[in-house]
Design an enzyme around this catalytic site. Structure first.
Site, PDB file in Angstrom:
ATOM      1  N   ASP A  35       0.707  -1.221  -0.048  1.00 40.09           N
ATOM      2  CA  ASP A  35       0.073   0.097  -0.062  1.00 40.09           C
ATOM      3  C   ASP A  35       0.853   1.207  -0.173  1.00 40.09           C
ATOM      4  OD1 ASP A  35      -2.404  -1.248  -0.024  1.00 40.09           O
ATOM      5  OD2 ASP A  35      -2.912  -0.948   2.182  1.00 40.09           O
ATOM      6  N   LYS A  56      -4.038   2.962  -2.457  1.00 37.30           N
ATOM      7  CA  LYS A  56      -4.984   4.180  -2.710  1.00 37.30           C
ATOM      8  C   LYS A  56      -4.752   5.271  -1.867  1.00 37.30           C
ATOM      9  CE  LYS A  56      -8.513   0.645  -1.021  1.00 37.30           C
ATOM     10  NZ  LYS A  56      -7.633  -0.401  -1.258  1.00 37.30           N
ATOM     11  N   MET A 168      -6.462  10.646   9.628  1.00 34.15           N
ATOM     12  CA  MET A 168      -7.085  10.918   8.279  1.00 34.15           C
ATOM     13  C   MET A 168      -7.803  12.126   8.550  1.00 34.15           C
ATOM     14  SD  MET A 168      -8.158   7.034   7.052  1.00 34.15           S
ATOM     15  CE  MET A 168      -8.511   6.586   8.733  1.00 34.15           C
TER      16      MET A 168
HETATM   17  C1  LIG Z   1      -5.516   4.280   6.065  1.00 34.79           C
HETATM   18  S1  LIG Z   1      -4.710   4.991   7.477  1.00 34.79           S
HETATM   19  C2  LIG Z   1      -3.949   3.395   7.842  1.00 34.79           C
HETATM   20  C3  LIG Z   1      -3.487   3.551   9.440  1.00 34.79           C
HETATM   21  C4  LIG Z   1      -2.384   2.640   9.745  1.00 34.79           C
HETATM   22  N1  LIG Z   1      -3.085   1.187   9.405  1.00 34.79           N
HETATM   23  C5  LIG Z   1      -1.753   2.472  11.181  1.00 34.79           C
HETATM   24  O1  LIG Z   1      -1.902   1.735  11.778  1.00 34.79           O
HETATM   25  O2  LIG Z   1      -0.970   3.582  11.431  1.00 34.79           O
HETATM   26  C6  LIG Z   1      -3.773   6.236   6.930  1.00 34.79           C
HETATM   27  C7  LIG Z   1      -3.365   7.255   8.116  1.00 34.79           C
HETATM   28  O3  LIG Z   1      -2.657   6.863   9.034  1.00 34.79           O
HETATM   29  C8  LIG Z   1      -2.180   8.048   9.616  1.00 34.79           C
HETATM   30  N2  LIG Z   1      -0.461   7.834   9.582  1.00 34.79           N
HETATM   31  C9  LIG Z   1       0.151   6.746   8.816  1.00 34.79           C
HETATM   32  N3  LIG Z   1       1.410   7.000   8.831  1.00 34.79           N
HETATM   33  C10 LIG Z   1       1.602   8.172   9.499  1.00 34.79           C
HETATM   34  C11 LIG Z   1       2.820   8.734   9.986  1.00 34.79           C
HETATM   35  N4  LIG Z   1       4.086   8.346   9.759  1.00 34.79           N
HETATM   36  N5  LIG Z   1       2.505   9.811  10.583  1.00 34.79           N
HETATM   37  C12 LIG Z   1       1.402  10.240  10.898  1.00 34.79           C
HETATM   38  N6  LIG Z   1       0.154   9.835  10.653  1.00 34.79           N
HETATM   39  C13 LIG Z   1       0.377   8.739   9.914  1.00 34.79           C
HETATM   40  C14 LIG Z   1      -2.663   9.218   8.773  1.00 34.79           C
HETATM   41  O4  LIG Z   1      -3.605   9.750   9.738  1.00 34.79           O
HETATM   42  C15 LIG Z   1      -2.867   8.702   7.573  1.00 34.79           C
HETATM   43  O5  LIG Z   1      -3.936   9.325   6.932  1.00 34.79           O
END
Ligand SMILES: C[S@@+](CC[C@H](N)C(=O)[O-])C[C@H]1O[C@@H](n2cnc3c(N)ncnc32)[C@H](O)[C@@H]1O
Length: 260
Positions: A35, A56, A168
């Site tokens: 992803d 996506k 998000m």
């Molecule tokens: C579809 S969600 C997936 C979350 C993921 N499965 C997790 O446990 O972190 C994607 C969201 O995770 C958050 N996110 C992912 N990586 C990040 C990072 N390095 N720093 C801050 N927020 C992050 C953001 O809010 C982003 O929009």
């Protein structure tokens, strides 16, 4: 079925935040479906595998969920060892549960390897403990989209003593702040924006709920994933940040050792 699928989380950013179990599965697999937001160094650990991007991001769909299910099932039935790689933890806003159900229903053997979720590691990278004795005795993790859950939580949830971590949600921060204020949260409630946690470009803003809507995000960080934190624990981070040493050199040495 001779093949197998491993659903796994890549962690929040840096390759060395991957679990050892995940690194082993990557090294042994034939095919990786990955992803958005997965670090290239993590992918590189799947040295002998074919790697396909199926992510996506921001509404740009490159593959729908049904197609991903079909690909996983078909590859496993052909005897492949498949890794399904997601950012953070696979069962946190990652549709990992749906994939697990699809595999189970198809009779495809699979396992699930947890990842370090950005919901925890994001605040941590900004020095924010999601719980802290006497300040917050719990935390909730909510999606910014759809809005129903944060609306319900901010309408009925505690005004103090609970940390709200909202993923998000960057684009909706003004709306979320206005809603919380209208529901009686204090204008002085500490708030934070954490972008690109555990990446080289990590950026953090800390302020209050009243100032959240007006927080300026630098142009060069706008493509980074980010999250919001609301709660008194954001202020605790100031006490930690002042004495926290980065030890950048040691960190880099550790990384090189691990990736070697
Ligand atoms: C579809 S969600 C997936 C979350 C993921 N499965 C997790 O446990 O972190 C994607 C969201 O995770 C958050 N996110 C992912 N990586 C990040 C990072 N390095 N720093 C801050 N927020 C992050 C953001 O809010 C982003 O929009």
């Amino acid at each position: 079925v001779k093949g197998h699928v491993t659903l796994m989380g890549a962690g929040p950013g840096a390759a060395d935040l991957l679990t050892v179990r995940a690194a082993r599965a990557l090294a042994a697999c034939d095919l990786v479906l990955y992803d958005a937001l997965v670090d290239p160094e993590v992918l590189a650990l799947a040295a002998r595998a074919h790697r396909f991007y199926v992510g996506k991001r921001r509404g740009r769909h490159s593959m729908d969920q049904e197609t991903i299910h079909r690909l996983l099932i078909r590859a496993a039935r052909r005897g492949k060892r498949v890794v399904r790689l997601k950012c953070g933890d696979p069962f946190v806003f990652g549709r990992g549960g749906e994939e697990a159900i699809a595999l189970a229903e198809a009779g495809v053997p699979f396992d699930v390897i947890p990842g370090v979720s950005s919901a925890l590691a994001g605040p941590l990278d900004a020095g924010i403990p999601v719980t802290h004795r006497g300040v917050a005795s719990g935390f909730v993790v909510l999606p910014g989209e759809p809005s129903r859950m944060w609306r319900e939580m901010l309408s009925a949830g505690p005004r103090n003593g609970l940390t709200y971590v909202i993923l998000m949600a960057l684009a909706r921060r003004a709306e979320i702040a206005a809603f919380a204020l209208a529901k009686g949260f204090s204008t002085e409630l500490p708030a934070a924006i954490v972008l690109g946690a555990h990446t080289r470009n990590a950026w953090t803003w800390k302020g209050t709920l009243a100032r959240l809507a007006g927080a300026e995000i630098p142009r060069d960080t706008r493509d980074l994933p980010g999250l919001l934190v609301l709660g008194d624990v954001v202020a605790v981070s100031e006490r930690i940040a002042r004495t926290r040493q980065e030890h950048a050199e040691y960190k880099e040495m550790d990384r090189e050792h691990f990736l070697a």
